[in-house]
Design an enzyme around this catalytic site. Structure first.
Site, mmCIF file in Angstrom:
data_model
loop_
_atom_site.group_PDB
_atom_site.id
_atom_site.type_symbol
_atom_site.label_atom_id
_atom_site.label_comp_id
_atom_site.label_asym_id
_atom_site.label_seq_id
_atom_site.Cartn_x
_atom_site.Cartn_y
_atom_site.Cartn_z
ATOM 1 N N ASP A 2 25.337 40.101 53.687
ATOM 2 C CA ASP A 2 24.271 39.224 53.215
ATOM 3 C C ASP A 2 23.247 40.092 52.479
ATOM 4 O OD1 ASP A 2 22.290 37.373 52.915
ATOM 5 O OD2 ASP A 2 22.132 36.803 55.008
ATOM 6 N N ARG A 21 33.191 30.146 65.888
ATOM 7 C CA ARG A 21 34.042 31.282 65.504
ATOM 8 C C ARG A 21 35.513 30.886 65.444
ATOM 9 N NH1 ARG A 21 30.838 35.965 65.837
ATOM 10 N NH2 ARG A 21 29.289 35.975 67.472
HETATM 11 P P1 IMP Z 1 23.016 41.629 56.439
HETATM 12 O O1 IMP Z 1 22.561 42.805 57.239
HETATM 13 O O2 IMP Z 1 21.870 40.793 55.933
HETATM 14 O O3 IMP Z 1 23.968 41.974 55.332
HETATM 15 O O4 IMP Z 1 23.739 40.643 57.457
HETATM 16 C C1 IMP Z 1 25.027 40.871 57.880
HETATM 17 C C2 IMP Z 1 25.306 40.204 59.200
HETATM 18 O O5 IMP Z 1 24.547 39.004 59.370
HETATM 19 C C3 IMP Z 1 26.766 39.770 59.215
HETATM 20 O O6 IMP Z 1 27.598 40.796 59.722
HETATM 21 C C4 IMP Z 1 26.721 38.544 60.082
HETATM 22 O O7 IMP Z 1 26.794 38.912 61.446
HETATM 23 C C5 IMP Z 1 25.361 37.952 59.821
HETATM 24 N N1 IMP Z 1 25.407 36.899 58.773
HETATM 25 C C6 IMP Z 1 24.853 36.941 57.546
HETATM 26 N N2 IMP Z 1 25.079 35.813 56.860
HETATM 27 C C7 IMP Z 1 25.830 35.043 57.680
HETATM 28 C C8 IMP Z 1 26.394 33.728 57.535
HETATM 29 O O8 IMP Z 1 26.288 33.044 56.506
HETATM 30 N N3 IMP Z 1 27.107 33.273 58.600
HETATM 31 C C9 IMP Z 1 27.272 33.992 59.751
HETATM 32 N N4 IMP Z 1 26.759 35.201 59.931
HETATM 33 C C10 IMP Z 1 26.033 35.730 58.906
#
Ligand code: IMP
Length: 187
Positions: A107, A169
């Protein structure tokens, strides 16, 4: 006009089981070619990656070792703040190994940036990343992702290992969690 398909929770299906299967086998083929003659040390990022990791592995034809790391990112429940904590660490050294980090979704990229810095300290021979999903517009990555399945809009998705508050999940597809439907999904 395309008819929207909804799952048993009433959520729109964003990526079907068949589309995922096809993509996973294409990604595995790229990895089979790139790592021919080498062993891969796979590190899966729990919990969301477990389904993708299992499916990807069954399509690989190169030798692998598998371990998992579990991290939490703090912030609002649907965003990540950038503060990452390791809940479960990997075992053993990765020194001189060809490490492939598996993510379910990237994300903002905070979690991935943290994990890459952390894994680099173990001096692998190479370090690559595969993520099934990528929220392209939001990323602030230190290093581009080596392999990814689908680029999606900035929307919250569940299924195929990914959760919202621990649920969904088990879905064999990827579904959209719509803001307006969230309250009616609780038990
Ligand atoms: P980041 O650190 O913002 O890149 O977030 C990554 C983590 O956030 C992922 O490994 C997921 O666990 C969670 N995450 C981010 N977006 C989503 C989503 O749309 N659905 C489910 N989990 C998400």
């Amino acid at each position: 006009m395309e008819t929207e398909i909804r799952n048993s929770y009433g959520m729109p299906v964003l990526i079907s089981k068949q589309e995922i299967e096809k993509k996973v086998s294409e990604l595995a083929e790229l990895i089979n070619q790139d790592y021919r003659g080498r062993e891969i040390s796979i590190i899966g990022t729990l919990k969301g990656c477990f389904v993708f990791t299992a499916d990807l592995l069954r399509n690989l034809r190169v030798p692998v070792k598998v371990d998992f790391i579990e991290v939490s990112s703090y912030g609002h429940e649907k965003t990540s703040s950038g503060v990452v904590r390791i809940n479960k660490d990997i075992q053993g050294s990765l020194e001189n190994e060809h490490v492939l980090l598996i993510e379910d979704i990237v994300d903002t990229g905070h979690t991935l940036n943290y994990l890459l810095d952390y894994l680099r300290l173990r001096r692998p021979a190479s370090l690559k990343v595969i993520s099934l999903l990528l929220k392209e517009k939001k990323q602030r990555l230190k290093k581009p992702i080596d392999y990814f399945g689908f680029a999606i809009e900035d929307q919250f998705v569940v299924g195929y290992g990914m959760d919202f508050r621990g649920r969904f999940r088990e879905l064999d597809h990827i579904a959209l969690l719509e803001e307006e439907n969230q309250d009616s999904l609780f038990f």
